[in-house]
Design a protein around this motif. Sequence first.
Motif, mmCIF file in Angstrom:
data_model
loop_
_atom_site.group_PDB
_atom_site.id
_atom_site.type_symbol
_atom_site.label_atom_id
_atom_site.label_comp_id
_atom_site.label_asym_id
_atom_site.label_seq_id
_atom_site.Cartn_x
_atom_site.Cartn_y
_atom_site.Cartn_z
ATOM 1 N N SER A 1 56.288 17.512 43.673
ATOM 2 C CA SER A 1 57.370 16.978 44.373
ATOM 3 C C SER A 1 58.306 17.951 43.823
ATOM 4 C CB SER A 1 57.983 15.577 43.652
ATOM 5 O OG SER A 1 59.192 15.417 44.268
ATOM 6 N N PHE A 2 58.743 18.748 42.576
ATOM 7 C CA PHE A 2 59.713 19.555 42.488
ATOM 8 C C PHE A 2 59.553 20.727 43.340
ATOM 9 C CE2 PHE A 2 60.515 23.634 40.558
ATOM 10 C CZ PHE A 2 62.057 23.521 39.995
ATOM 11 N N VAL A 3 58.290 21.398 43.484
ATOM 12 C CA VAL A 3 58.092 22.577 44.433
ATOM 13 C C VAL A 3 58.430 22.324 45.822
ATOM 14 C CG1 VAL A 3 56.269 24.117 45.211
ATOM 15 C CG2 VAL A 3 56.402 23.309 42.832
ATOM 16 N N ASN A 4 57.984 21.169 46.185
ATOM 17 C CA ASN A 4 58.027 20.890 47.840
ATOM 18 C C ASN A 4 59.769 20.702 48.025
ATOM 19 O OD1 ASN A 4 55.575 20.799 48.526
ATOM 20 N ND2 ASN A 4 55.079 18.678 48.012
ATOM 21 N N ALA A 5 60.554 20.066 47.150
ATOM 22 C CA ALA A 5 61.830 20.041 47.390
ATOM 23 C C ALA A 5 62.494 21.246 47.288
ATOM 24 C CB ALA A 5 62.389 19.064 46.308
ATOM 25 N N THR A 6 62.011 22.153 46.413
ATOM 26 C CA THR A 6 62.615 23.413 46.356
ATOM 27 C C THR A 6 62.387 24.302 47.497
ATOM 28 O OG1 THR A 6 62.337 23.298 43.980
ATOM 29 C CG2 THR A 6 62.904 25.424 44.901
ATOM 30 N N LEU A 7 61.258 24.228 47.845
ATOM 31 C CA LEU A 7 60.703 25.037 49.230
ATOM 32 C C LEU A 7 61.607 24.626 50.297
ATOM 33 C CD1 LEU A 7 56.844 25.523 48.730
ATOM 34 C CD2 LEU A 7 58.755 27.032 48.615
ATOM 35 N N ILE A 8 61.668 23.355 50.486
ATOM 36 C CA ILE A 8 62.286 22.691 51.857
ATOM 37 C C ILE A 8 63.831 22.742 51.517
ATOM 38 C CG2 ILE A 8 62.373 20.809 53.125
ATOM 39 C CD1 ILE A 8 59.655 20.122 52.103
ATOM 40 N N GLY A 9 64.330 22.671 50.358
ATOM 41 C CA GLY A 9 65.976 22.614 50.266
ATOM 42 C C GLY A 9 66.137 21.173 50.153
ATOM 43 N N ASN A 10 65.370 20.494 49.987
ATOM 44 C CA ASN A 10 65.711 18.818 50.125
ATOM 45 C C ASN A 10 66.358 18.493 48.657
ATOM 46 O OD1 ASN A 10 65.020 18.549 52.632
ATOM 47 N ND2 ASN A 10 63.224 17.457 52.270
ATOM 48 N N PRO A 11 66.833 17.458 48.449
ATOM 49 C CA PRO A 11 67.286 16.870 47.392
ATOM 50 C C PRO A 11 66.005 16.519 46.506
ATOM 51 C CG PRO A 11 68.410 15.651 48.825
ATOM 52 C CD PRO A 11 67.478 16.594 49.600
ATOM 53 N N LEU A 12 65.842 16.687 45.193
ATOM 54 C CA LEU A 12 64.999 15.940 44.222
ATOM 55 C C LEU A 12 64.743 14.616 44.007
ATOM 56 C CD1 LEU A 12 65.049 18.523 41.407
ATOM 57 C CD2 LEU A 12 63.567 18.633 43.111
ATOM 58 N N LEU B 1 61.735 10.922 40.793
ATOM 59 C CA LEU B 1 61.295 9.419 40.348
ATOM 60 C C LEU B 1 60.452 8.583 41.108
ATOM 61 C CD1 LEU B 1 64.197 8.630 38.005
ATOM 62 C CD2 LEU B 1 62.153 9.253 37.224
ATOM 63 N N GLU B 2 61.374 8.436 42.464
ATOM 64 C CA GLU B 2 60.819 7.866 43.604
ATOM 65 C C GLU B 2 59.408 8.307 43.946
ATOM 66 O OE1 GLU B 2 63.685 9.510 43.702
ATOM 67 O OE2 GLU B 2 65.051 7.518 43.250
ATOM 68 N N GLU B 3 59.300 9.728 44.287
ATOM 69 C CA GLU B 3 57.949 10.270 44.632
ATOM 70 C C GLU B 3 56.819 9.918 43.782
ATOM 71 O OE1 GLU B 3 58.006 14.119 46.523
ATOM 72 O OE2 GLU B 3 60.076 13.715 47.434
ATOM 73 N N THR B 4 57.087 10.240 42.267
ATOM 74 C CA THR B 4 55.903 9.980 41.522
ATOM 75 C C THR B 4 55.503 8.509 41.226
ATOM 76 O OG1 THR B 4 56.952 12.163 40.210
ATOM 77 C CG2 THR B 4 55.847 10.619 38.875
ATOM 78 N N LYS B 5 56.615 7.498 41.278
ATOM 79 C CA LYS B 5 56.205 6.238 41.178
ATOM 80 C C LYS B 5 55.337 5.810 42.513
ATOM 81 C CE LYS B 5 60.332 4.579 38.837
ATOM 82 N NZ LYS B 5 61.656 3.671 38.916
ATOM 83 N N GLU B 6 55.566 6.453 43.593
ATOM 84 C CA GLU B 6 54.679 6.225 44.723
ATOM 85 C C GLU B 6 53.170 6.701 44.590
ATOM 86 O OE1 GLU B 6 56.572 7.578 48.379
ATOM 87 O OE2 GLU B 6 58.334 6.123 47.801
ATOM 88 N N LYS C 1 48.980 25.593 35.331
ATOM 89 C CA LYS C 1 48.016 26.310 36.020
ATOM 90 C C LYS C 1 47.195 25.460 37.153
ATOM 91 C CE LYS C 1 46.179 29.134 31.976
ATOM 92 N NZ LYS C 1 45.420 29.262 30.822
ATOM 93 N N SER C 2 47.122 23.742 36.854
ATOM 94 C CA SER C 2 46.504 23.113 37.499
ATOM 95 C C SER C 2 47.550 23.341 39.225
ATOM 96 C CB SER C 2 46.661 21.836 37.288
ATOM 97 O OG SER C 2 45.469 21.976 36.248
ATOM 98 N N ALA C 3 48.810 23.122 38.785
ATOM 99 C CA ALA C 3 49.902 23.146 39.743
ATOM 100 C C ALA C 3 49.626 24.400 40.743
ATOM 101 C CB ALA C 3 50.956 23.139 39.437
#
Length: 135
Positions: free
Chosen positions: A97-108, A111-116, A18-20
């Motif tokens: 991060s998951f949603v953005n990668a899915t929308l753009i078609g980039n690899p997931l 780990l990297e994005e969440t750590k940042e 719901k927050s997402a």
Amino acid sequence: MKSLILVSHGDFSTELKKSAEMILGSQENIFTVSLLPHEGEKEFTEKFDAVADSLDGDYIVFSDLLGGTPCNTISKKIMNGANFDLYTGMNLPMIISFVNATLIGNPLSILEETKESIIKVNDLLDATNFDEEDE
């Protein structure tokens, strides 16, 4: 489109979705499975299987806590030959991060994005205050 299943103790996964959605809008490819206080591994597994079996194609699973029943139950599926990625330590930046990668078609790069995204704000503010004092 790749789907995401959020699993957690209590309604954490439902509320996190719901927050997402508050930020990103409706997410039809994100599903939740909650382990409720009166349930055990058997009931949780049945609920997870019902969601997973209803999906067409690939899915990823985010779990709330390493070593907890939701993560342990899903881990057993991987140990028995199931083929999906399981991440633990679930949080809102992971979902974004998951949603953005899915929308753009980039690899997931969960780990990297969440750590940042983990930042001690006090340090950030101290650095900003220091810069302002120099001017």
